[in-house]
Design a protein around this motif. Structure first.
Motif, PDB file in Angstrom:
ATOM      1  N   GLU A 116      23.380 -10.922 -41.194  1.00  0.00           N
ATOM      2  CA  GLU A 116      24.109 -12.151 -40.878  1.00  0.00           C
ATOM      3  C   GLU A 116      24.393 -12.266 -39.378  1.00  0.00           C
ATOM      4  N   GLU A 117      24.822 -11.165 -38.767  1.00  0.00           N
ATOM      5  CA  GLU A 117      25.182 -11.211 -37.351  1.00  0.00           C
ATOM      6  C   GLU A 117      23.973 -11.508 -36.478  1.00  0.00           C
ATOM      7  N   SER A 118      22.862 -10.811 -36.721  1.00  0.00           N
ATOM      8  CA  SER A 118      21.660 -11.032 -35.915  1.00  0.00           C
ATOM      9  C   SER A 118      21.140 -12.451 -36.092  1.00  0.00           C
ATOM     10  N   ALA A 119      21.151 -12.952 -37.323  1.00  0.00           N
ATOM     11  CA  ALA A 119      20.652 -14.299 -37.577  1.00  0.00           C
ATOM     12  C   ALA A 119      21.459 -15.332 -36.796  1.00  0.00           C
ATOM     13  N   ALA A 120      22.779 -15.183 -36.795  1.00  0.00           N
ATOM     14  CA  ALA A 120      23.624 -16.138 -36.079  1.00  0.00           C
ATOM     15  C   ALA A 120      23.364 -16.082 -34.581  1.00  0.00           C
ATOM     16  N   VAL A 121      23.261 -14.883 -34.037  1.00  0.00           N
ATOM     17  CA  VAL A 121      23.049 -14.740 -32.593  1.00  0.00           C
ATOM     18  C   VAL A 121      21.674 -15.266 -32.185  1.00  0.00           C
ATOM     19  N   LEU A 122      20.640 -14.920 -32.945  1.00  0.00           N
ATOM     20  CA  LEU A 122      19.296 -15.359 -32.590  1.00  0.00           C
ATOM     21  C   LEU A 122      19.163 -16.875 -32.709  1.00  0.00           C
ATOM     22  N   ALA A 123      19.821 -17.480 -33.698  1.00  0.00           N
ATOM     23  CA  ALA A 123      19.799 -18.936 -33.807  1.00  0.00           C
ATOM     24  C   ALA A 123      20.502 -19.577 -32.617  1.00  0.00           C
ATOM     25  N   PHE A 124      21.607 -18.993 -32.182  1.00  0.00           N
ATOM     26  CA  PHE A 124      22.312 -19.464 -30.991  1.00  0.00           C
ATOM     27  C   PHE A 124      21.381 -19.434 -29.784  1.00  0.00           C
ATOM     28  N   VAL A 125      20.724 -18.300 -29.573  1.00  0.00           N
ATOM     29  CA  VAL A 125      19.824 -18.161 -28.423  1.00  0.00           C
ATOM     30  C   VAL A 125      18.693 -19.192 -28.511  1.00  0.00           C
ATOM     31  N   ALA A 126      18.135 -19.359 -29.697  1.00  0.00           N
ATOM     32  CA  ALA A 126      17.025 -20.299 -29.871  1.00  0.00           C
ATOM     33  C   ALA A 126      17.451 -21.722 -29.520  1.00  0.00           C
ATOM     34  N   ARG A 127      18.699 -22.069 -29.814  1.00  0.00           N
ATOM     35  CA  ARG A 127      19.168 -23.428 -29.534  1.00  0.00           C
ATOM     36  C   ARG A 127      19.490 -23.641 -28.067  1.00  0.00           C
ATOM     37  N   ARG A 128      19.833 -22.588 -27.344  1.00  0.00           N
ATOM     38  CA  ARG A 128      20.324 -22.769 -25.975  1.00  0.00           C
ATOM     39  C   ARG A 128      19.270 -22.477 -24.915  1.00  0.00           C
ATOM     40  N   LEU A 129      18.157 -21.842 -25.273  1.00  0.00           N
ATOM     41  CA  LEU A 129      17.070 -21.670 -24.309  1.00  0.00           C
ATOM     42  C   LEU A 129      16.355 -22.998 -24.133  1.00  0.00           C
ATOM     43  N   TYR A 130      15.964 -23.295 -22.910  1.00  0.00           N
ATOM     44  CA  TYR A 130      15.201 -24.526 -22.684  1.00  0.00           C
ATOM     45  C   TYR A 130      14.192 -24.324 -21.562  1.00  0.00           C
ATOM     46  N   ALA A 131      14.670 -24.176 -20.349  1.00  0.00           N
ATOM     47  CA  ALA A 131      13.750 -24.002 -19.218  1.00  0.00           C
ATOM     48  C   ALA A 131      13.593 -22.523 -18.901  1.00  0.00           C
ATOM     49  N   ASP A 132      13.279 -21.766 -19.914  1.00  0.00           N
ATOM     50  CA  ASP A 132      13.028 -20.336 -19.770  1.00  0.00           C
ATOM     51  C   ASP A 132      11.706 -20.034 -20.458  1.00  0.00           C
ATOM     52  N   PRO A 133      10.864 -19.204 -19.871  1.00  0.00           N
ATOM     53  CA  PRO A 133       9.557 -18.910 -20.480  1.00  0.00           C
ATOM     54  C   PRO A 133       9.695 -17.937 -21.651  1.00  0.00           C
ATOM     55  N   VAL A 134      10.371 -18.396 -22.691  1.00  0.00           N
ATOM     56  CA  VAL A 134      10.638 -17.568 -23.862  1.00  0.00           C
ATOM     57  C   VAL A 134      10.234 -18.349 -25.104  1.00  0.00           C
ATOM     58  N   VAL A 135       9.404 -17.746 -25.947  1.00  0.00           N
ATOM     59  CA  VAL A 135       9.018 -18.348 -27.217  1.00  0.00           C
ATOM     60  C   VAL A 135       9.600 -17.495 -28.338  1.00  0.00           C
ATOM     61  N   MET A 136      10.296 -18.128 -29.270  1.00  0.00           N
ATOM     62  CA  MET A 136      10.856 -17.426 -30.420  1.00  0.00           C
ATOM     63  C   MET A 136      10.239 -18.014 -31.680  1.00  0.00           C
ATOM     64  N   VAL A 137       9.613 -17.179 -32.486  1.00  0.00           N
ATOM     65  CA  VAL A 137       8.986 -17.631 -33.734  1.00  0.00           C
ATOM     66  C   VAL A 137       9.516 -16.768 -34.874  1.00  0.00           C
ATOM     67  N   PHE A 138      10.075 -17.428 -35.872  1.00  0.00           N
ATOM     68  CA  PHE A 138      10.592 -16.762 -37.061  1.00  0.00           C
ATOM     69  C   PHE A 138       9.665 -17.081 -38.235  1.00  0.00           C
ATOM     70  N   ALA A 139       9.474 -16.131 -39.096  1.00  0.00           N
ATOM     71  CA  ALA A 139       8.757 -16.368 -40.355  1.00  0.00           C
ATOM     72  C   ALA A 139       9.708 -16.053 -41.492  1.00  0.00           C
ATOM     73  N   ALA A 140       9.848 -16.984 -42.430  1.00  0.00           N
ATOM     74  CA  ALA A 140      10.826 -16.805 -43.501  1.00  0.00           C
ATOM     75  C   ALA A 140      10.274 -17.334 -44.813  1.00  0.00           C
ATOM     76  N   ARG A 141      10.720 -16.714 -45.880  1.00  0.00           N
ATOM     77  CA  ARG A 141      10.292 -17.105 -47.220  1.00  0.00           C
ATOM     78  C   ARG A 141      10.975 -18.407 -47.622  1.00  0.00           C
ATOM     79  N   ASP A 142      10.201 -19.368 -48.053  1.00  0.00           N
ATOM     80  CA  ASP A 142      10.748 -20.660 -48.428  1.00  0.00           C
ATOM     81  C   ASP A 142      11.681 -20.510 -49.620  1.00  0.00           C
ATOM     82  N   GLY A 143      12.836 -21.171 -49.531  1.00  0.00           N
ATOM     83  CA  GLY A 143      13.778 -21.158 -50.641  1.00  0.00           C
ATOM     84  C   GLY A 143      14.628 -19.915 -50.730  1.00  0.00           C
ATOM     85  N   ALA A 144      14.444 -18.962 -49.808  1.00  0.00           N
ATOM     86  CA  ALA A 144      15.227 -17.722 -49.858  1.00  0.00           C
ATOM     87  C   ALA A 144      16.635 -17.963 -49.351  1.00  0.00           C
TER      88      ALA A 144
END
Length: 918
Positions: free
Chosen positions: A142-170
């Motif tokens: 739970e903690e990592s998911a919240a932090v990584l989602a925060f980072v994903a939303r706040r990065l913009y003009a940084d050369p960083v690509v974040m790709v998550f793979a998740a099971r549908d409906g999980a």
């Protein structure tokens, strides 16, 4: 690089992210699909594509680590932890604490960890762009998911690509909601056939191919595993296919059969690897010494492509790990966990040791349960609430004593709520609530229920549960019950006009009166807050006023840094508005902001920013208020939501009526959806500002008609409402409001209220000489208030009165002062009203040149950055206030310079007034 069949569109989408990163822009994508749809293969392809140009960090989440808070975050940030000393101290300390590198007396707030993670990734060393891959993201803790989602939303003009793979409906994907998504469907028949042919070493009959493709539905993993399961004769059509073709849930059985076909020591190695959440090869080999296997046991597993052992131990597919673990006999799992516990103890990992001991236990064991409880405390102190909850839940399962078991379940539920896992917390709480023999326990269950309601955005339900908790606890622990009532008070304030019967501030007051403080018990600051608020709702404000003042003074004198001080400050801010005390509100709000920032506490910070922004708004410091409202909005965005109230209030004061009307609709929708009724009150206040600045007095009066009772937090608008009543012919209502303002000013004789009273008296008197004396008195008092707005309004109304008295020269002087004050603060609506009066008095305002509004071309985020930069903030300061990276701020600022055709911050500062109206 292995060929991907039928994934051209997906590859193009991911390739575009890499192209953006090459140009210095960030990108994020969540791949969603059924098990075996090929999400991992897409990540592998992306990793191979980026290998030569990108720095790559990858984490494959596994189910067993979902209960180890910050585990995924640690894996992803581990290469960059050497840069932690470059972070601001609170951020660096928060990261070190959650990763077990530093100890503190209280757990860090997850929000501070998130900001630190953003700063660390944005400030990493190296010229290459970064590719961050997370597979099986539904298993993220739970903690990592919240932090990584925060980072994903706040990065913009940084050369960083974040790709998550998740099971549908999980489950466990709430944090990733709102991020860009890409569905990964099964393959169409042609591509599925091509994939099948590529994995069949010999011949493949067309009808067999079509049958397998149809049976598997084009699921890539099912196709591959079906090909592995079938014989050469079956594939060529010389032997019949089994019915049904092995696929779907049969995959796990296939993997289990593969594991069972291994030599005994290899099977033990596989089970040990599946049971070890660290995926560390050294842990595996150390456990092997006790369990009887060594590196030779890995040969068959690697040759069978079940797992690979390099820097980490990695199963070919997460289903293999699951099949191996749950397919083993309980006795074997217990033996392996006992060995892993011994290894963890030898490595000094006492909490992990306790976790394995619990997994090894097959019967209640109080000794192991006690160790788990101690481990939960240490885990909680590192900010790992998910891990703490899991450890306490397991401790409860090993506890035979019913009261102790219930207590541990309750504490597990409370930790789960703090972690943000509402579903898990509710399940644990329901189990804890089954024990009802202890009244104190029953009350604490209701308190925990309230915190779950608060987590799910139901302030009224939280208030009701807190009141129930207090009533249950009152007879057995009065002190705790009254402390809970302070929490209920704050929640009821949030619900405001939307609070249902039984969860209103009046309900809180009635409960406080039913639970008086015992005569022998020492009163706390919280008690002063409770008694003051209770008096407001059960007595007249005239009688409650002294208690409110005493409560505010008690909070101001309170030096405690305890968690309850945040509740006290929030309640006292409300009390200051009830009294119309702008001086106390300013002091309390900024103290709340400082304490919330010190603790890195996100919800108190949101409350603090709302109060500080309001304090600056009613002072007329619109630029500062807008800065704070911007920060409040940015904070909400980091949580995947939006709030429009601040933008509405600023639009109203800026005189943008159409925009304010549109924003009001958004505020009302948000308030209704979230149960935050306090927003509706300020929505009506914004309407009154818009209408009064346009001389639409009847509409302005109606906007505030229902909001001026004793408990109103809009006392600073009383004088405005009296003006609206007088100008719309509501003389009796004006006099009644004047009496109310007079009593309020007598209780709270601050310059703002004294000036408001004088101005209101001037509006209502028929004596010309007395009116002028009162207007001058109002101006005198308002010269000593915080901010320019009250003085500007007094000059304005005095000028309007002088013009109607045909004293045009004097009127022009007063109106000119008012106009310049309104214009300087950016209050365009009132400036325009004053301009019309000046023109009628024979002193028209010269046009400003008719330049287009530069901010029309700025995006909302660019406007926020521009406002702060124009006010003198550095890029680092802007980044800190808007929760962005410095690179992103620099990117937005360069676009602002280009759009506004300026070349320096000094030139940008010259446009500050017009930027402030964006």
């Amino acid at each position: 690089m292995e060929e991907l069949f039928g994934r051209d569109a997906e590859c193009r989408r991911m390739g575009a992210l890499l192209d953006d990163a090459r140009r210095g822009l960030s990108g994020v994508l969540v791949l969603r699909g059924d098990p075996g749809a090929g999400k991992s293969a897409l990540l592998d392809h992306l990793q191979a594509t980026a290998a030569t140009e990108f720095e790559i960090t990858r984490f494959d989440a596994v189910e067993s680590e979902a209960e180890l808070g910050f585990a995924a975050l640690h894996q992803l940030l581990r290469p960059y932890l050497g840069q932690v000393p470059k972070l601001p101290d609170p951020q660096g300390e928060a990261l070190c604490q959650v990763f077990g590198l530093q100890e503190r007396t209280s757990p860090p707030d997850r929000f501070l960890v998130a900001v630190a993670s953003l700063s660390l990734l944005a400030a990493r060393v190296g010229d290459r762009p970064l590719l961050c891959l997370v597979d099986d993201a539904h298993w993220l803790d739970e903690e990592s998911a919240a932090v990584l989602a925060f980072v994903a939303r706040r990065l913009y003009a940084d050369p960083v690509v974040m790709v998550f793979a998740a099971r549908d409906g999980a489950d466990g994907l709430d944090h990733l909601a709102g991020l860009p998504q890409l569905a990964v469907p099964s393959l169409h028949s042609e591509a599925a056939g091509e994939l099948l042919k590529s994995v069949v070493p010999g011949g493949l009959a067309p009808d067999v191919r079509d049958r397998i493709v149809t049976s598997t539905g084009g699921n890539p993993l099912a196709l591959i595993e079906a090909a592995r399961e079938l014989t050469a004769d079956q594939l060529t059509g010389q032997a019949p296919l089994p019915e049904p073709v092995p696929l779907g849930q049969a995959l796990e059985r296939i993997y289990l059969r593969e594991a069972l076909a291994m030599p005994p020591m290899t099977r033990t190695l596989l089970l040990t690897a599946a049971a070890d959440p660290t995926s560390d090869p050294q842990v595996l080999w150390r456990a092997g010494r006790e369990l009887g296997f060594d590196v030779t046991a890995a040969v068959a597993a690697e040759q069978g492509d079940l797992l690979s052992i390099r820097e980490t131990v990695r199963f070919r597919h997460s289903l293999i790990r699951s099949a191996v673990y749950y397919g083993a006999p309980l006795s074997e799992r217990a033996r392996v966990h006992a060995a892993l516990a011994a290894v963890a103890r030898g490595l000094g990992e006492i909490d992990l040791c306790a976790w394995h001991l619990a997994a090894a236990a097959t019967d209640p064991d109080e000794g192991v349960a006690t160790e788990l409880e101690r481990a939960a405390t240490r885990t909680r102190d590192r900010g790992d609430w998910t891990g703490s909850s899991a450890l306490l839940a397991r401790a409860a399962s090993l506890t035979s004593d019913l009261p102790v078991r219930a207590r541990r379940l309750l504490e597990a539920a409370e930790a789960g709520a703090v972690a943000g896992s509402s579903g898990r917390a509710q399940a644990l709480l329901d189990e804890a609530a089954a024990y009802q023999e202890d009244q104190r326990h029953n009350g604490l269950v209701h308190r925990a229920q309230a915190r779950i309601h608060r987590l799910t955005g139901s302030p009224a339900s939280a208030t009701f549960a807190l009141l129930t908790a207090a009533r249950a606890l009152g007879p057995v622990d009065n002190r705790l019950a009254r402390d809970i009532l302070v929490e209920a008070l704050v929640q009821a304030q949030i619900s405001g006009t939307l609070a249902p019967q039984g969860a209103t501030r009046l309900s809180v007051a009635e409960t406080v009166r039913s639970l008086p403080l015992p005569a022998e018990a020492p009163a706390t600051t919280g008690d002063a807050v409770l008694e003051a608020d209770t008096a407001v709702h059960l007595e007249r404000l005239d009688d409650a006023g002294p208690k409110l003042h005493r409560a505010i003074t008690a909070v101001q004198r309170e030096d405690s840094t305890a968690a309850e001080s945040l509740q006290w400050l929030a309640a006292a801010c409300s009390h200051a508005t009830i009294l119309g005390d702008d001086i106390a509100l300013h002091d309390l709000a900024w103290r709340l902001e400082a304490e919330a920032r010190r603790l890195g506490a996100v919800i108190p910070m949101a409350l603090a920013l709302s109060h500080t922004a309001l304090s600056e708004l009613i002072a007329g410091r619109l630029a500062e208020s807008e800065r704070l409202f911007d920060q409040r909005a940015a904070l909400e965005e980091t949580r995947g939501s939006r709030i429009f109230l601040g933008a509405l209030l600023i639009a109203a004061w800026r005189g943008r009526a159409e925009e304010a009307e549109s924003l009001a609709e958004a505020v009302r929708e948000h308030a209704s959806r979230t149960g935050q009724g306090y927003q509706l009150v300020f929505c009506d206040y914004a309407r009154s500002v818009t209408e009064l600045s346009r001389c639409r007095y009847h509409e302005a009066y109606l906007a505030l008609e229902d909001h001026m009772g004793d408990t109103s937090q809009l006392k600073f608008a009383l004088a405005d409402m009296i003006e609206a009543a007088v100008r719309s012919g509501k003389d009796d209502e004006a006099i009644e409001l004047l009496h109310r303002l007079s009593r309020l000013a007598a209780q709270t004789p601050v310059p703002g209220l004294l000036g408001d009273l004088a101005r209101a008296q001037a509006l209502t008197t028929a004596d010309t000489s007395e009116a002028e004396t009162l207007y001058l008195r109002a101006i005198h008092h308002h010269e000593n208030t915080r901010g320019p707005v009250r003085g500007a309004r007094s000059h304005q109304l005095y000028g309007e009165w002088l013009r109607r008295e045909r004293r045009s020269k004097e009127a022009r002087h007063q109106l000119r002062i008012a106009y310049e004050l309104f214009d300087a603060m950016g209050a365009a609506g009132y400036a325009e009203r004053t301009e019309q009066e000046l023109s009628a008095a024979g002193d028209p305002v010269r046009p400003s040149g008719g330049a287009p509004r530069e901010t029309d071309v700025l995006t909302p985020q660019e406007a926020r950055v521009a406002r702060l930069a124009a006010g003198g903030a550095t890029n680092a300061e802007i980044a800190a206030q808007l929760y962005l990276s410095v690179h992103t701020v620099d990117y937005h600022l360069r676009k602002v310079f280009r759009k506004l055709d300026v070349r320096s911050r000094r030139e940008l500062g010259d446009l500050r007034d017009r930027i402030a109206s964006a």
